[in-house]
Design an enzyme around this catalytic site. Structure first.
Site, short mmCIF file in Angstrom:
data_model
loop_
_atom_site.label_atom_id
_atom_site.label_comp_id
_atom_site.label_asym_id
_atom_site.label_seq_id
_atom_site.Cartn_x
_atom_site.Cartn_y
_atom_site.Cartn_z
CB SER A 1 -0.85 0.01 1.27
OG SER A 1 -1.39 1.29 1.52
CE1 TYR B 1 -4.42 -2.08 4.86
CE2 TYR B 1 -3.34 0.02 4.52
CZ TYR B 1 -3.96 -1.10 4.01
OH TYR B 1 -4.10 -1.23 2.65
P1 NAI Z 1 -11.27 -5.97 -0.43
O1 NAI Z 1 -11.79 -5.83 0.94
O2 NAI Z 1 -12.21 -6.01 -1.55
O3 NAI Z 1 -10.36 -7.27 -0.56
C1 NAI Z 1 -9.72 -7.92 0.49
C2 NAI Z 1 -9.94 -9.41 0.30
O4 NAI Z 1 -9.21 -10.12 1.29
C3 NAI Z 1 -11.43 -9.80 0.47
O5 NAI Z 1 -11.82 -10.62 -0.60
C4 NAI Z 1 -11.45 -10.58 1.77
O6 NAI Z 1 -12.44 -11.60 1.80
C5 NAI Z 1 -10.04 -11.17 1.76
N1 NAI Z 1 -9.63 -11.59 3.09
C6 NAI Z 1 -9.74 -10.90 4.26
N2 NAI Z 1 -9.28 -11.65 5.28
C7 NAI Z 1 -8.87 -12.83 4.73
C8 NAI Z 1 -8.29 -14.01 5.26
N3 NAI Z 1 -8.05 -14.13 6.57
N4 NAI Z 1 -7.99 -15.01 4.41
C9 NAI Z 1 -8.24 -14.90 3.08
N5 NAI Z 1 -8.78 -13.80 2.53
C10 NAI Z 1 -9.09 -12.79 3.34
O7 NAI Z 1 -10.22 -4.80 -0.62
P2 NAI Z 1 -9.12 -4.56 -1.76
O8 NAI Z 1 -9.03 -3.13 -1.94
O9 NAI Z 1 -9.35 -5.43 -2.93
O10 NAI Z 1 -7.80 -5.02 -0.99
C11 NAI Z 1 -6.87 -5.96 -1.53
C12 NAI Z 1 -5.49 -5.63 -0.99
O11 NAI Z 1 -5.08 -4.37 -1.49
C13 NAI Z 1 -5.38 -5.54 0.53
O12 NAI Z 1 -4.17 -6.15 0.95
C14 NAI Z 1 -5.36 -4.05 0.78
O13 NAI Z 1 -4.69 -3.71 1.97
C15 NAI Z 1 -4.60 -3.58 -0.45
N6 NAI Z 1 -4.78 -2.17 -0.76
C16 NAI Z 1 -5.98 -1.69 -1.23
C17 NAI Z 1 -6.12 -0.34 -1.52
C18 NAI Z 1 -7.38 0.25 -2.06
O14 NAI Z 1 -7.46 1.49 -2.16
N7 NAI Z 1 -8.38 -0.53 -2.42
C19 NAI Z 1 -5.01 0.61 -1.31
C20 NAI Z 1 -3.81 -0.01 -0.84
C21 NAI Z 1 -3.71 -1.34 -0.58
#
Ligand code: NAI
Length: 259
Positions: free
Chosen positions: A143, A156
């Protein structure tokens, strides 16, 4: 599109929503075999993709912070497709909390998923790559907060800063075996993690004002980076972070000559 990705095997964690979903769909489009990890329910888009390409798409329910379940995820990938070429540690969670009031269990939860999950997934990938003398690739979802401090998200930001250093370390440790490891650092991207914030026009405008390019990103922007880093065009890139943030890390307050 990268022809050489056709037929490669990728494991993607947190594949059911947001960035993981976009990367999975892009990899499927590239002709790759995709093992998508998820917790909870599988979204229709992925279930449809699995139906459309039953021989190339497999979904596995696994908690990335659970050692046995991550080992099972790797085993399913090898049992199903015979190999692993790319492992994307994408799953992540966040929850605002002032540090003075942060319950230890909230701190642990974020570190368990965001950092332990990256370690456990990377370790499975490295085991497979080294055992099979494979020049595989690991992509860790960091991130902009590996670099930008974020009050009320100390857990985080700590997890993402640690992800960067972990990734650099394994990149160095395995570089002489042709194994690459890199991070992607998204800025503000329109995914479920931000749904509440971006549905409020005021908060959306505030975030946009922190992005020099003026708009929040799309999940496809991150999927493009994940395809590039997996491809041969990135074959000399290891131990680095690809920021995909519309300039968010460029000290936006200086943008128009201030300071
Ligand atoms: P999101 O909430 O849609 O995706 C996160 C995914 O991780 C979800 O599908 C959730 O079910 C899964 N997850 C959560 N805990 C879990 C576990 N214990 N085991 C397996 N899966 C698990 O959010 P997004 O944005 O797609 O996030 C994906 C990655 O990108 C994360 O690591 C987040 O920190 C990172 N990120 C996202 C940003 C954004 O602006 N959307 C910015 C910077 C980083």
């Amino acid at each position: 599109m990268y022809g050489e990705l056709h037929g490669k095997v990728a494991v993607i964690t947190g594949a059911a929503t947001g960035l993981g979903l976009a990367i999975s769909l892009r990899y499927i489009l590239e002709g790759m075999n995709v093992v998508g990890d998820y917790v909870g329910t599988l979204p229709d888009e992925l279930a449809d993709a699995a139906k459309k390409h039953p021989d190339r798409v497999k979904f596995v329910e696994a908690d990335v912070s659970n050692e046995k379940q991550v080992e099972g995820l790797a085993k399913t990938a090898v049992d199903t497709f015979g190999d692993i070429d790319i492992w994307v540690n994408n799953a992540g969670v966040e929850k605002a909390c002032h540090t003075a009031e942060m319950p230890f269990k909230e701190w642990k939860k974020v570190l368990d998923v965001n950092l332990d999950g990256v370690f456990l997934g990377s370790r499975e990938a490295l085991k497979h790559f080294t055992k099979n003398k494979k020049k595989g690739t690991i992509i860790n979802m960091s991130s902009v907060h590996q670099q930008i401090p974020w009050p009320t998200f100390a857990h985080y930001a700590a997890s993402k800063g640690a992800t960067e250093m972990f990734t650099k370390t394994i990149a160095l440790e395995y570089a002489d075996q042709g194994i690459r490891a890199n991070c992607i650092a998204p800025g503000a991207i329109d995914t479920p993690i931000n749904a509440k914030k971006f549905s409020d026009p005021k908060q959306l405008a505030q975030t946009e004002s922190m992005v020099p390019m003026g708009n929040i990103g799309k999940p496809q922007d991150i999927a493009n980076a994940a395809a590039f880093l997996a491809s041969d065009e990135a074959s000399y890139i290891t131990g680095t972070t690809l920021f995909v943030d519309g300039g968010m890390t460029l000290y936006p307050s200086f943008q128009h000559g201030a300071g």
